[in-house]
Design an enzyme around this catalytic site. Structure first.
Site, PDB file in Angstrom:
ATOM      1  CE  LYS A 282      -4.272  -1.740   2.066  1.00  0.00           C
ATOM      2  NZ  LYS A 282      -4.080  -3.293   1.872  1.00  0.00           N
TER       3      LYS A 282
ATOM      4  CD  GLU B  14      -5.482   5.657   5.124  1.00  0.00           C
ATOM      5  OE1 GLU B  14      -4.351   5.947   4.575  1.00  0.00           O
ATOM      6  OE2 GLU B  14      -6.470   5.107   4.852  1.00  0.00           O
TER       7      GLU B  14
ATOM      8  CG  HIS C  79     -12.408  -3.434   7.876  1.00  0.00           C
ATOM      9  ND1 HIS C  79     -12.796  -1.846   7.953  1.00  0.00           N
ATOM     10  CD2 HIS C  79     -12.108  -3.696   9.335  1.00  0.00           C
ATOM     11  CE1 HIS C  79     -12.460  -1.615   9.429  1.00  0.00           C
ATOM     12  NE2 HIS C  79     -12.000  -2.363   9.762  1.00  0.00           N
TER      13      HIS C  79
ATOM     14  NE  ARG D  89      -7.679  -9.639  -5.601  1.00  0.00           N
ATOM     15  CZ  ARG D  89      -8.662  -9.364  -4.990  1.00  0.00           C
ATOM     16  NH1 ARG D  89      -9.876  -9.052  -5.844  1.00  0.00           N
ATOM     17  NH2 ARG D  89      -8.955  -8.795  -3.891  1.00  0.00           N
TER      18      ARG D  89
END
Length: 481
Positions: free
Chosen positions: A115, A199, A234, A291
């Site tokens: 990430k 973040e 999530h 993907r």
């Protein structure tokens, strides 16, 4: 490309094979001992058992899969999603053995698989990102200092992560250390890498992703968005296309940003660029999935494009047959992931035998399915049975069709997320389009489903009783004297 091995199982393996067959391409299935009776094994032209039930003894054995390819003269490998689909080492291994990996090059997979590396790569393209730390960190004191600078609430995320693992929302400073330790521990356990980054937590975000497709000739298009805001732990449960809240201007801006992300890593094939959309319609880059996505059918329905066929054509070196100007949204599509999970018991996996398993049918209904009546649901893999997809001329029609399809989907022997689907598609927040990623947290309670089921049972009993009394009034004439 005359023969493709599908390095996967269940509904996605069958989905890929159906397109390959349509294209006149032979298919090879690989399977574990637990999947020997699975539909994808029966559908394939050839099938090879590659190991025991646990995925690390079967579907994750890249070397063994390559051996099967060489032995059977396979030209290409389609990885589906999950398992080896984002494993750059496996993609390289295929390339070294002159087998086409139907997906991006290993370089793009490596960059976008991390990430932080992904954020660093797209930084030069002026793509908006959530404020936060731009490097991995494991030192708790340093992380705490950064968190205070960013401002609570903050989000701790595993650098090498995905699927919600190694992710923690921290509302208050006093909870930071314990949540940081948990995130590091979970990331280490799941990915072998405890590094995390921090973040700013966007309070009421919507999860919007853009489907992109790129060929080897420098052409990249975006095939509009999918809304994936209804999630539990999530993980996405409900998806739709298009989003109910994007304006044409925001859609175009997000699409063009997604194309830039793909170009930043020389992307090839089908990929998905994920964004957060805040309450003010500002969007921020999250990550890129290198993907095919689970929810790709909703995009196929609103664009009329077979994404798997396009993946195969791009892998063969063909030029994209479409330009951005050719692409238009038509109608509306919804998808419910049908998991063998108990929505009345915190969505815990529900294993057992599918004593009854009858799929809904009809115009506007599509079921990407991997099971048959009488099969056992194994404990070794993701508990998704199928994806139930509906398509209508508008959002309301797609919703009504979905509710009917859920009603017609008959499953006995295991608990499923079908009742949860009914709850979502009937809920005022979903119907109005006024929801975000906190939908489940805000609105869902197992008690609501229990209450609805009790009401349904009561109504069914009353109908049966009324019918019984009606039957008693009918004059019965004896057939024999």
């Amino acid at each position: 490309m005359k023969k493709i091995l599908v390095a996967n199982r269940g509904e996605i393996a069958l989905r890929v094979m159906k397109t390959a067959k349509k294209m006149g391409i032979k298919t090879v299935a690989v399977y574990s001992v637990a999947d020997r009776q699975s539909p994808h094994v029966k559908f394939a032209d050839e099938a090879v058992c590659i190991g025991e039930a646990p995925s690390n003894q079967s579907y994750l054995l890249g070397d063994k899969i390559i051996e099967v390819c060489k032995k059977l003269g396979v030209d290409g490998i389609h990885p589906g999603y999950g398992f080896l689909s984002e494993n750059s080492t496996f993609a390289e291994l295929a390339e070294k053995n002159n087998i086409t990996f139907i997906g991006p090059k290993s370089h793009a997979m490596r960059v976008m698989g991390d990430k932080l590396a992904a954020k660093d790569t797209v930084k030069a393209y002026d793509i908006p990102m959530v404020p936060g730390l731009d490097h991995a960190i494991t030192d708790i004191d340093e992380a705490k200092k950064v968190a205070k600078e960013v401002g609570f609430p903050i989000l701790i995320k595993a650098s090498a992560g995905g699927g919600g693992k190694g992710m923690r929302v921290v509302e208050k400073e006093e909870d930071f250390e314990s949540q940081m330790q948990r995130a590091i521990s979970e990331a280490t356990s799941a990915f072998g890498d405890g590094s995390v980054f921090i973040e700013k937590y966007v309070g009421s975000p919507r999860h919007i992703e853009i489907q992109v497709m790129a060929d080897t000739h420098g052409n990249v298009v975006y095939l509009f968005e999918r809304e994936c805001s209804v999630q539990r732990r999530h993980q996405k449960v409900v998806e739709e296309a298009p989003s109910a809240v994007l304006t044409p201007e925001i859609r175009k801006a997000m699409g063009e940003a997604a194309v830039k992300v793909a170009k930043s890593c020389d992307y090839v094939g089908a990929g998905t660029v994920e964004f957060l959309l805040d309450e003010n319609k500002n969007f921020y880059f999250l990550e890129m999935n290198t993907r095919l996505q689970v929810e790709h059918p909703v995009t196929e329905l609103i664009t009329g494009i077979d994404l798997v066929e396009m993946q195969i054509r791009v892998a063969r070196g063909e030029v994209l047959p479409i330009t951005q100007e050719d692409l238009h949204i038509k109608g509306h599509a919804l998808e419910l992931r049908v998991y063998a999970e108990d929505p009345l018991n915190d969505f815990l996996p529900s294993v057992g035998n599918l004593e009854t398993y009858i799929l809904p049918e009809g115009e506007g209904i599509r079921v990407d399915n991997g099971f048959e009546q009488g099969m056992d649901v194994p404990i070794y893999y993701d508990p998704m049975l199928s994806k139930l997809i509906t398509y209508g001329k508008d959002r309301n029609e797609a919703i009504q069709l979905m509710l009917k399809a859920i009603q017609d989907y008959k499953v006995e022997g295991v608990s499923t997320t079908l009742p949860f689907g009914t709850f979502v598609f009937e809920h005022d927040a979903f119907v109005s389009g006024n929801f975000d990623t906190n939908f489940v947290k805000k609105f869902y309670s197992a008690d609501i489903i229990k209450e609805n089921q009790a009401k349904e049972a009561e109504i069914a009993a009353l109908v049966a009783l009324k019918q019984y009394f009606a039957d008693q009034k009918v004059l019965r004439v004896p057939t024999k004297l």
